[in-house]
Design an enzyme around this catalytic site. Structure first.
Site, mmCIF file in Angstrom:
data_model
loop_
_atom_site.group_PDB
_atom_site.id
_atom_site.type_symbol
_atom_site.label_atom_id
_atom_site.label_comp_id
_atom_site.label_asym_id
_atom_site.label_seq_id
_atom_site.Cartn_x
_atom_site.Cartn_y
_atom_site.Cartn_z
ATOM 1 N N ALA A 1 0.827 -1.213 0.000
ATOM 2 C CA ALA A 1 0.000 0.000 0.000
ATOM 3 C C ALA A 1 0.859 1.261 0.000
ATOM 4 O O ALA A 1 1.990 1.259 0.497
ATOM 5 C CB ALA A 1 -0.933 -0.005 1.210
ATOM 6 N N PHE B 1 1.448 5.626 0.835
ATOM 7 C CA PHE B 1 1.299 6.469 2.019
ATOM 8 C C PHE B 1 0.043 7.322 1.985
ATOM 9 O O PHE B 1 -0.448 7.742 3.025
ATOM 10 C CB PHE B 1 2.516 7.396 2.171
ATOM 11 C CG PHE B 1 2.540 8.557 1.197
ATOM 12 C CD1 PHE B 1 1.832 9.725 1.455
ATOM 13 C CD2 PHE B 1 3.259 8.480 0.002
ATOM 14 C CE1 PHE B 1 1.844 10.789 0.563
ATOM 15 C CE2 PHE B 1 3.266 9.527 -0.895
ATOM 16 C CZ PHE B 1 2.559 10.678 -0.615
ATOM 17 N N LYS C 1 1.630 -5.283 3.438
ATOM 18 C CA LYS C 1 2.729 -4.363 3.726
ATOM 19 C C LYS C 1 2.234 -2.923 3.582
ATOM 20 O O LYS C 1 2.068 -2.417 2.477
ATOM 21 C CB LYS C 1 3.917 -4.574 2.777
ATOM 22 C CG LYS C 1 5.190 -3.865 3.296
ATOM 23 C CD LYS C 1 6.185 -3.576 2.205
ATOM 24 C CE LYS C 1 6.012 -2.211 1.583
ATOM 25 N NZ LYS C 1 6.198 -1.065 2.515
ATOM 26 N N ARG D 1 5.893 4.850 5.825
ATOM 27 C CA ARG D 1 5.737 6.236 6.294
ATOM 28 C C ARG D 1 4.554 6.404 7.249
ATOM 29 O O ARG D 1 4.562 7.315 8.077
ATOM 30 C CB ARG D 1 5.552 7.170 5.091
ATOM 31 C CG ARG D 1 6.804 7.288 4.223
ATOM 32 C CD ARG D 1 6.511 8.078 2.982
ATOM 33 N NE ARG D 1 7.722 8.339 2.201
ATOM 34 C CZ ARG D 1 7.732 8.931 1.017
ATOM 35 N NH1 ARG D 1 6.590 9.338 0.477
ATOM 36 N NH2 ARG D 1 8.856 9.136 0.369
ATOM 37 N N CYS E 1 -3.974 9.894 -6.323
ATOM 38 C CA CYS E 1 -3.746 9.427 -7.693
ATOM 39 C C CYS E 1 -4.891 9.839 -8.611
ATOM 40 O O CYS E 1 -4.763 9.769 -9.833
ATOM 41 C CB CYS E 1 -3.554 7.909 -7.722
ATOM 42 S SG CYS E 1 -5.020 6.977 -7.237
#
Length: 418
Positions: free
Chosen positions: A66, A68, A92, A96, A200
């Site tokens: 994944a 941040f 995972k 951060r 995104c």
């Protein structure tokens, strides 16, 4: 409480963090329809004494990596879908901001999930390569940048794994002169600068058609009133970006546009946040008079920056967007149905909004970014997500009426329906 963890660790505003959690929980809620979405197919009597059955089976161990920027929503796209389709999962989170993902997995354990169904691992490159290489991991889901996505796709695929990668984007919004001016300005400001542009699906590029070019001054005025401060402050509109390195990269891309001949309608590089002088803040920035050869257009900025390109016609706008390598999302703002229909038919982008600035599908559908924004076959969540985490098994069975009889002759030719 999970949203508060996100605001504390990642920095986004509390309202945005709550949206992060809720959009993930919508995926989980939709997965509760798993019993119907996972149904197989049966054809009885396809030939004499013969039945055909097809059904979905789990892959085994699956993994998710994944980013941040959505520390709750993206993990909730991943491990619940893998789990409800019968797999175990290795998750995972971003190194951060892993706390939200950890909290979600702990809540799942409190709800009764057996130990070992979801394992969380932490790290960077070695951790990613472990996932790509381990022979027991059958499928990998990834959301993040281009370089990491291509590496994971190539390495995982070379090891025989099924891989889906959501990667970079350059999302364009086409502004037609007949659009509702007020709602369009609000949509642009929210979609470009919300979450400090670290989405995104942020609307990073306004393609302004004809007379709508006159609206950009109003967009700049509206954006200039946004409050830049820490995400946990109730008045915050634009939180800090994730790191000093990210801030420097954003500022350098803004400077490159100015150096290459663009005009800064609004420059947020020198924003001052008195209570947090060492914060990674970048104020809302609008760059006008851009063209497609500029560095700031070619690269994903991932900050509170709106690029503006002027064109004369809708056809020019469609051609410009289709020539961009990315295909994550786009939108058009218009009050003309024929214009909207032409745009949605001719645009080569996976997710299209009509007067909707960030057209992320609800989980009844799938997240369908395309071209340079996606590597793989099946997309995230929805029906495609269930297909990604399962394989189809088909059973052809025959129970002869005369099975009790002894003897007969072996069939050596290709079986056909009779």
């Amino acid at each position: 409480e999970v949203a508060k963890l996100i605001t504390t660790e990642q920095g986004k505003t509390l309202a945005d963090a709550e949206g992060d959690v809720m959009r993930g929980l919508q995926v989980v809620e939709n997965l509760c329809a798993n019993t119907s979405l996972m149904m197989g197919e049966t054809l009885t009597g396809i030939a004499k004494d013969m039945d055909l059955t097809s059904f979905k089976t789990p892959l085994g161990v699956c993994a998710g990596i994944a980013p941040f920027n959505f520390p709750a929503m993206i993990p909730l796209w991943m491990f619940p879908t893998g789990l409800i389709t019968g797999n175990t999962y290795v998750m995972k989170p971003s190194e951060r901001d892993p706390s939200a993902c950890m909290a979600l997995v702990e809540l799942m354990k409190e709800a009764g999930a057996p130990d070992g169904t979801v394992s969380v691992i932490h790290g960077q490159h070695d951790c990613v390569n472990f996932i790509c290489d381990h022979p027991d991991i059958r499928a990998i889901s990834f959301v993040g940048g281009d370089a990491a996505g291509k590496h994971i796709y190539n390495r995982g695929s070379a090891n025989g794994k099924r891989v889906q990668c959501n990667m970079g984007a350059k999302n364009h919004g086409v502004i037609m002169p007949d659009a509702n001016k007020e709602s369009t300005i609000n949509a642009l400001v929210g979609a470009a600068f919300g979450a400090a542009g670290q989405r995104c699906m942020a609307l990073t590029t306004a393609v302004v058609v004809g007379e709508a070019q006159e609206w950009m001054a109003d967009v700049a005025e509206r954006a200039s009133k946004l409050k830049v401060t820490a995400g946990h402050e109730p008045t915050s509109d634009i939180p800090p970006v994730i790191s000093p390195e990210s801030k420097e990269r954003i500022n350098n891309l803004i400077q490159s546009a100015e150096d290459e001949g663009a005009t800064l309608l609004l420059d947020g590089r020198n924003v001052v946040v008195e209570d947090y002088p060492n914060g990674n803040f970048v104020g809302p920035t609008i760059i006008s008079n851009m063209n497609t050869d500029m560095t700031a257009y070619k690269k994903e900025i991932f900050g509170p920056v709106l690029c503006v390109i002027n064109v004369d016609t809708l056809d020019e706008a469609i051609d410009l967007i289709n020539k961009n390598p990315y295909g994550n999302g786009t939108a058009i703002f218009t009050n003309n149905g024929a214009t909207a229909r032409k745009f949605t038919s001719e645009i080569d982008v996976g997710q299209v909004g009509v007067n909707v600035p960030i057209p992320v599908p609800l989980p009844m559908m799938s997240f369908t970014g395309s071209r340079g924004s996606f590597l793989g076959d099946s997309h995230f969540y929805g029906k495609q997500g269930l297909s990604f985490y399962t394989q189809t098994k088909t059973v052809t069975s025959m129970w002869r009426e005369g099975d009790a009889a002894v003897g007969g002759k072996a069939a050596l030719s290709m079986p056909v329906q009779k």
